[in-house]
Design an enzyme around this catalytic site. Structure first.
Site, mmCIF file in Angstrom:
data_model
loop_
_atom_site.group_PDB
_atom_site.id
_atom_site.type_symbol
_atom_site.label_atom_id
_atom_site.label_comp_id
_atom_site.label_asym_id
_atom_site.label_seq_id
_atom_site.Cartn_x
_atom_site.Cartn_y
_atom_site.Cartn_z
ATOM 1 N N ARG A 64 0.825 -1.230 0.000
ATOM 2 C CA ARG A 64 0.000 0.000 0.000
ATOM 3 C C ARG A 64 0.858 1.280 0.000
ATOM 4 O O ARG A 64 0.423 2.322 0.472
ATOM 5 C CB ARG A 64 -0.981 0.019 1.173
ATOM 6 N N LYS A 104 2.952 11.580 -11.088
ATOM 7 C CA LYS A 104 2.079 10.713 -11.891
ATOM 8 C C LYS A 104 2.820 9.416 -12.184
ATOM 9 O O LYS A 104 3.986 9.436 -12.589
ATOM 10 C CB LYS A 104 1.716 11.388 -13.214
ATOM 11 N N GLU A 113 9.067 18.596 -24.597
ATOM 12 C CA GLU A 113 8.532 19.080 -23.314
ATOM 13 C C GLU A 113 9.180 20.409 -22.952
ATOM 14 O O GLU A 113 8.527 21.321 -22.458
ATOM 15 C CB GLU A 113 8.781 18.053 -22.200
ATOM 16 N N LYS A 116 7.141 23.392 -13.496
ATOM 17 C CA LYS A 116 6.249 22.242 -13.268
ATOM 18 C C LYS A 116 5.940 22.103 -11.781
ATOM 19 O O LYS A 116 4.796 21.831 -11.401
ATOM 20 C CB LYS A 116 6.865 20.951 -13.829
ATOM 21 N N GLU A 137 -4.734 17.455 -10.858
ATOM 22 C CA GLU A 137 -5.262 17.909 -12.143
ATOM 23 C C GLU A 137 -6.753 18.214 -12.115
ATOM 24 O O GLU A 137 -7.523 17.747 -12.964
ATOM 25 C CB GLU A 137 -4.933 16.887 -13.247
ATOM 26 N N ARG A 174 -3.291 21.921 -13.591
ATOM 27 C CA ARG A 174 -2.239 21.008 -14.049
ATOM 28 C C ARG A 174 -2.428 20.629 -15.516
ATOM 29 O O ARG A 174 -1.472 20.269 -16.200
ATOM 30 C CB ARG A 174 -2.198 19.754 -13.154
ATOM 31 N N ASN A 223 -0.397 20.009 -20.358
ATOM 32 C CA ASN A 223 -0.679 19.237 -21.571
ATOM 33 C C ASN A 223 -0.657 20.111 -22.820
ATOM 34 O O ASN A 223 -1.113 19.682 -23.883
ATOM 35 C CB ASN A 223 -2.051 18.544 -21.459
ATOM 36 N N HIS A 263 -0.181 18.757 -26.330
ATOM 37 C CA HIS A 263 -0.254 17.297 -26.239
ATOM 38 C C HIS A 263 -1.492 16.691 -26.884
ATOM 39 O O HIS A 263 -1.524 15.488 -27.102
ATOM 40 C CB HIS A 263 -0.182 16.863 -24.769
ATOM 41 N N HIS A 290 -0.853 13.413 -28.788
ATOM 42 C CA HIS A 290 -1.371 12.098 -28.382
ATOM 43 C C HIS A 290 -2.057 11.408 -29.558
ATOM 44 O O HIS A 290 -1.940 10.192 -29.723
ATOM 45 C CB HIS A 290 -2.356 12.242 -27.214
ATOM 46 N N HIS A 307 8.039 11.082 -28.668
ATOM 47 C CA HIS A 307 7.059 11.908 -27.956
ATOM 48 C C HIS A 307 7.306 13.408 -28.174
ATOM 49 O O HIS A 307 6.393 14.161 -28.527
ATOM 50 C CB HIS A 307 7.089 11.564 -26.464
HETATM 51 N N1 GLY Z 1 3.087 15.244 -17.817
HETATM 52 C C1 GLY Z 1 2.036 16.058 -17.361
HETATM 53 C C2 GLY Z 1 1.844 16.012 -15.871
HETATM 54 O O1 GLY Z 1 2.701 15.538 -15.160
HETATM 55 O O2 GLY Z 1 0.822 16.451 -15.414
#
Ligand code: GLY
Length: 333
Positions: free
Chosen positions: A110, A132, A174, A202, A212, A216, A220, A223, A227, A239
């Site tokens: 956990r 993430k 990026e 960031k 998000e 956040r 993107n 993106h 994507h 990417h």
């Molecule tokens: N790569 C976008 C984020 O970390 O929210």
């Protein structure tokens, strides 16, 4: 060595950026850790020394390794070795390693602490920062994952010298994106300071909106079309290269909608080109297919949604008309 703090109260952590940052691993571990599971891939090319008992758990290379099966294998191997919650996982590699190692760390017992040694530009400016984690399903990329903040991130800029050019461009997309998140002149900064500034931008976004809810999503920028290009699966684009095209597309769309002028579009093209990224669709691109995929973007939440530049900077714009999407696509064909 430059240090940026991701300010998340009790889960705050430092990101160290500079030559030899990976040698700070022992000092970066949470206190009391006696065992470290090092998750990495063959060919990453650095040995880390956590200064305590450790074992290396290799995972595969390529997108296929970013799977629930890999996470299950890791968790089973951790259990067989006797890793427990007082120990630590260390992910050494690029974005795939931090996504997989972070996900395994977030669910094993956990949740056990994780530290990243970022070895690629993409991991340094994006994947390893912000918590993430995730893996792919046959139905789509990154469909399963968690928010699990690392305890520290080490960005060893010595490793960038040996990065293959396309791997560099993968992260450069990026980096190009960050030029438009704030008004900073990133181009004026030497590379270490530029990476640190990207991390700082960031970190501020993540500290404001970790999960998000809204802000956040600005990360993107560029993106949505990127994507779609990646999901189509038949274009030879890394990417960052897809993000380069996506940034110019977002600028053309914003211009078409009257949000920015032609000079600002030219600025997007100049930044993207300065990183040697493409600013046009591949010659064999199928616009109809790409716009169908744009409509299915998992972040769109029911209406075609883009992060677009405008008089007040980047904003989330919902419900964009199909004809506008087509017109902007023509501008990058
Ligand atoms: N790569 C976008 C984020 O970390 O929210």
């Amino acid at each position: 060595m430059l240090t940026v703090t991701v300010a998340l109260e009790e889960r705050a952590y430092d990101v160290l950026i500079g030559p030899g940052a990976s040698r700070e691993l022992a000092a970066a571990l949470p206190s009391g850790v006696t065992k470290v599971a090092v998750v990495t891939q063959p060919g990453i090319g650095i040995d880390v020394d956590p200064g305590v008992e450790h074992r290396v758990f290799p995972i595969g290379t390529g997108e296929d390794a970013k799977s629930i099966a890999t996470v299950e294998e890791l968790c089973r191997a951790f259990a067989q070795w006797g890793l427990n919650r007082a120990d630590c996982v260390v992910g050494v590699g690029g974005g795939l390693v931090s996504d997989v190692a972070g996900f395994a760390a977030s669910i094993y017992h956990r949740g056990v602490p994780v530290v990243y040694v970022a070895t690629t530009l993409l991991a340094m400016v994006d994947a390893a920062i912000g918590g993430k984690t995730g893996v792919n399903l046959p139905e789509g990329k990154n469909l399963v994952g968690t928010y699990w903040q690392p305890s520290a991130v080490l960005c060893d800029t010595d490793l960038l010298a040996s990065l293959p050019p396309r791997e560099w461009r993968s992260g450069a997309g990026e980096m190009a994106k960050y030029h438009f998140l704030t008004g900073d002149d990133l181009a004026a900064l030497p590379i270490e300071e530029r990476i640190a500034r990207c991390v700082e931008i960031k970190a501020a976004v993540v500290a404001d909106d970790e999960r998000e809810a809204e802000g956040r999503a600005l990360l993107n920028y560029g993106h949505t079309l990127a994507h779609a290009l990646e999901t189509a699966g038949r274009y030879d684009l890394r990417h960052g290269e897809a993000v380069g095209i996506g940034l110019v597309y977002a600028a053309e769309l914003a211009h078409h909608l009257g949000r920015i002028d032609a000079d600002r579009v030219a600025e997007h093209r100049a930044v993207v080109s300065s990183y040697e990224l493409p600013d046009r669709l591949p010659s064999d691109a199928d616009g109809d297919e790409l716009l169908t995929l744009v409509g299915r973007d998992k972040k769109a939440l029911g209406a075609v949604t883009f992060v677009l530049d405008g008089p007040a900077g980047l904003e989330i714009v919902r419900g964009i008309d199909h004809r506008d999407l087509v017109a902007a696509l023509e501008a990058i064909t």
